[in-house]
Design a protein around this motif. Sequence first.
Motif, mmCIF file in Angstrom:
data_model
loop_
_atom_site.group_PDB
_atom_site.id
_atom_site.type_symbol
_atom_site.label_atom_id
_atom_site.label_comp_id
_atom_site.label_asym_id
_atom_site.label_seq_id
_atom_site.Cartn_x
_atom_site.Cartn_y
_atom_site.Cartn_z
ATOM 1 N N GLN A 58 0.718 -1.140 -0.201
ATOM 2 C CA GLN A 58 -0.015 -0.039 -0.042
ATOM 3 C C GLN A 58 0.949 1.189 -0.016
ATOM 4 O O GLN A 58 1.527 1.340 -0.980
ATOM 5 N N ASN A 59 0.789 2.158 0.751
ATOM 6 C CA ASN A 59 1.698 3.370 0.988
ATOM 7 C C ASN A 59 2.615 3.184 2.146
ATOM 8 O O ASN A 59 3.264 4.216 2.455
ATOM 9 N N GLU A 60 2.664 1.977 2.529
ATOM 10 C CA GLU A 60 3.820 1.913 3.608
ATOM 11 C C GLU A 60 5.243 1.263 2.962
ATOM 12 O O GLU A 60 5.247 0.345 2.178
ATOM 13 N N ILE A 61 6.461 1.679 3.563
ATOM 14 C CA ILE A 61 7.874 1.000 3.282
ATOM 15 C C ILE A 61 7.810 -0.083 4.451
ATOM 16 O O ILE A 61 7.992 0.488 5.450
ATOM 17 N N GLN A 62 8.292 -1.268 4.125
ATOM 18 C CA GLN A 62 8.521 -2.128 5.305
ATOM 19 C C GLN A 62 9.823 -2.982 4.713
ATOM 20 O O GLN A 62 10.302 -2.934 3.536
ATOM 21 N N ASP A 85 8.084 -7.924 -6.185
ATOM 22 C CA ASP A 85 6.837 -8.375 -6.187
ATOM 23 C C ASP A 85 6.527 -8.533 -4.643
ATOM 24 O O ASP A 85 7.068 -9.464 -4.105
ATOM 25 N N SER A 86 5.787 -7.775 -4.011
ATOM 26 C CA SER A 86 5.613 -7.916 -2.427
ATOM 27 C C SER A 86 4.875 -9.180 -1.844
ATOM 28 O O SER A 86 5.019 -9.615 -0.770
ATOM 29 N N ASN A 87 4.688 -9.909 -2.830
ATOM 30 C CA ASN A 87 4.173 -11.447 -2.395
ATOM 31 C C ASN A 87 5.088 -12.354 -2.684
ATOM 32 O O ASN A 87 4.856 -13.720 -2.329
ATOM 33 N N GLY A 104 11.204 9.093 -4.260
ATOM 34 C CA GLY A 104 9.894 9.871 -4.890
ATOM 35 C C GLY A 104 9.022 8.935 -5.718
ATOM 36 O O GLY A 104 8.110 9.041 -6.087
ATOM 37 N N ASP A 105 9.447 7.697 -6.082
ATOM 38 C CA ASP A 105 8.651 6.571 -6.767
ATOM 39 C C ASP A 105 7.840 5.935 -5.957
ATOM 40 O O ASP A 105 7.852 5.798 -4.643
ATOM 41 N N SER A 106 6.863 5.521 -6.291
ATOM 42 C CA SER A 106 5.848 4.740 -5.540
ATOM 43 C C SER A 106 5.451 3.354 -6.095
ATOM 44 O O SER A 106 5.913 2.909 -7.102
#
Length: 145
Positions: free
Chosen positions: A18-22, A97-99, A143-145
């Motif tokens: 989502q909008n969180e950096i982990q 890929d966060s998964n 600054g990238d998302s």
Amino acid sequence: MAQNILVAAGFLVYRRLQNEIQYLLLQTSYGEHHWTPPKGHTDPGESEIEAAMRETKEEAGLDPIHLTIIDSFQKVLNYEVRGKPKRVVYWLAQLKDSNTPVILSEEHTNFKWLGFKDASELLKYNDMQVLLKEAHAFIQNLGDS
């Protein structure tokens, strides 16, 4: 007479969820069971970045194809281990890929994906907290998302 310096390297692996950096932290299966990014000693003839790639694959099951390596961020930590000087180089690596599953080696007993605040609290050593803080600021400035 120069002392042999232990050299290690690793990646501070992060993902955007989502909008969180982990950040990926691994709990060691030895010593005080501290939390650390994937890292390890260089093998003979191996560059530091090659060691970081190999160790991240061995310890977390993350192959370089799963990562975007950000070598424009580099942080060197110097400290002593059992009376010997040690140099550890870290780079940033974003999980594409966060998964993608994390597969631990026997060197670690657990892993966590944590936001900046929780990751900072889990890291025991001050130099690791500084690394995380500098990396977090660097990522935010990309600054990238």
